[in-house]
Design an enzyme around this catalytic site. Structure first.
Site, PDB file in Angstrom:
ATOM      1  N   ARG A  77       0.702  -1.105  -0.018  1.00  0.00           N
ATOM      2  CA  ARG A  77       0.062  -0.047  -0.014  1.00  0.00           C
ATOM      3  C   ARG A  77       0.799   1.335   0.056  1.00  0.00           C
ATOM      4  NH1 ARG A  77      -2.832   2.204   4.346  1.00  0.00           N
ATOM      5  NH2 ARG A  77      -2.629   0.032   5.620  1.00  0.00           N
ATOM      6  N   TYR A 131     -16.102  14.496 -17.931  1.00  0.00           N
ATOM      7  CA  TYR A 131     -16.502  13.140 -17.622  1.00  0.00           C
ATOM      8  C   TYR A 131     -17.916  12.944 -16.698  1.00  0.00           C
ATOM      9  CZ  TYR A 131     -16.524   8.078 -15.956  1.00  0.00           C
ATOM     10  OH  TYR A 131     -17.025   7.027 -15.900  1.00  0.00           O
ATOM     11  N   LYS A 221      -8.006   4.035 -20.404  1.00  0.00           N
ATOM     12  CA  LYS A 221      -8.321   4.322 -21.955  1.00  0.00           C
ATOM     13  C   LYS A 221      -6.690   4.206 -22.747  1.00  0.00           C
ATOM     14  CE  LYS A 221     -12.088   5.432 -20.194  1.00  0.00           C
ATOM     15  NZ  LYS A 221     -12.077   5.740 -18.555  1.00  0.00           N
TER      16      LYS A 221
END
Length: 405
Positions: A77, A131, A221
């Protein structure tokens, strides 16, 4: 396998390199010295350490500045060597000091808002369209932020003493509207400008060169490019990167190492993919602009692989009628995708706000892939259906693209 931090990979660089070269080599410059060709994948969640005092000192240092700990990794993490390779490469491509990767683009944006909010700067100035989920996150105030929506010319007047961020997307999702980034950055003054560069990628523009302090990508993307990885990343200066790493550590919005590996691999072909798809998209935009079944075409001046167009007929019939093109949300894959923003990507935005931002109910958004242009046009042609009597063409938004760089 060397699992140490990859921050110094590019120390071997002795001269500036072209984007295409950086795409292939950034984040990998140490491999030959290790006797490797392909980057290794480190899937460890934790790492052994027999020096607990040294471990404590490194964790204290991270808590203070958010800088990547020196020496071997500590815990998944806190950071991962494979993910760090992708971060190194993306920072090089965007021309920034650092980059911080997250589990998704929305996790990345959330981290930025949390960083600014923790400083008492909860007000955000934003330009539509964004978006749809970014719009919703801001409008709903889910992270305690307050948003003022404005057009690019109104950014300076919208700033307040507690403004922590200005957000624009250019070309914007889904209308492909473009913003003068340098002018907006100037209007921001000392307030950081965040530019969502998902559609353009660093192949077409590098917002940091125009004054943006943060550059956001839905790495799902074009950076990944194959529809098989979910990720987000923020390119920025090291000071902000440190704060973002602290939020990532505290909230757990980490990127899986396998995703980091796939993203690094995707970057190596990014310039080739974007330029090839952009050429096809420009061709399709011209054909759509000349088609009497199409009311309007949106295509950005800088080019790119995204095309949006409004039809005279039922857009849902077009979605149902494609056979080669995939009717699906998302974008930036090697195959061509089409979707109806008012039904999917921007459904969560209030209908009046959506239409006010230019997202009409007739609008379709197409992410052009790497198929042959004539095959794609043949599929679009049959999906658009017969020419209806009286239909005229007013494709006023089409622009010739600048040459892909």
């Amino acid at each position: 396998m060397d699992t140490t931090s990859t921050r110094a990979h590019d120390d071997v660089r002795t001269a500036p390199r072209a984007l295409a070269t950086e795409a292939v080599h950034a984040g990998r410059d140490d491999l030959a010295r290790q006797g490797l060709h392909a980057p290794p994948i480190d899937l460890s969640t934790t790492y052994p350490s027999y020096d607990s005092r040294g471990e404590a000192a490194r964790i204290d240092a991270f808590a203070t500045t958010g800088a990547e700990p020196d020496g071997p990794p500590v815990y998944g993490r806190l950071g991962n060597p494979t993910v760090a390779r992708f971060e190194t490469a993306l920072a090089r491509l965007e021309g920034s000091e650092a980059a911080v990767a997250f589990a998704s683009g929305m996790a990345a944006l959330s981290a930025v808002l949390l960083v600014r909010g923790s400083m008492g700067l909860r007000h955000v100035v934003a330009v539509r369209p964004l978006y749809g989920c970014s719009d919703h996150l801001l409008t709903a105030g889910l992270l305690g932020s307050e948003v003022t929506w404005t057009d690019p010319a109104g950014v300076a007047d919208a700033l307040r003493p507690d403004t922590g961020l200005v957000i624009v997307e250019s070309p914007a999702n889904p209308t492909l509207a473009e913003v003068d980034l340098r002018a907006v950055a100037h209007a921001c003054g000392s307030v950081p400008l965040l530019v969502d560069n998902t559609f353009a990628t660093p192949v077409l523009q590098r917002p940091a060169e125009h004054g943006a302090r943060l550059v956001l990508h839905s790495a799902t993307k074009y950076l990944g490019g194959h529809g098989d990885v979910l990720a987000g990343v923020v390119a920025c200066d090291e000071e902000l990167a440190g704060r973002l790493r602290q939020v990532r550590f505290a909230t757990g919005g980490v990127l899986h190492p396998l995703a980091g590996y796939l993203l690094l691999r995707g970057l190596s072909t990014l310039p080739v993919r974007v330029r090839a798809a952009s050429a096809t998209a420009a061709d399709l935009a011209q054909r759509l602009a000349a088609d009497p079944r199409v009311a309007r075409v949106h295509y950005p001046r800088i080019g790119g692989a995204m095309v949006a167009f409004e039809v005279y007929g039922d857009p849902h019939e077009v979605i149902a009628g494609v056979r080669l093109i995939t009717p699906a949300v998302s974008l930036g894959s090697v195959d061509t995708l089409i979707q109806h923003p008012a039904s999917i990507s921007h459904r969560i935005v209030d209908a009046d706000d959506r239409r006010g931002a230019g997202v009409s109910d007739q609008l379709l958004r197409m992410s052009v892939g790497l198929e042959d242009v004539d095959d794609l046009w043949s599929d679009l042609d049959q999906a658009l259906g017969p020419v209806r009597g009286g239909a005229g063409n007013c494709a006023t938004s089409h622009r010739e693209p600048a040459p892909a760089r």
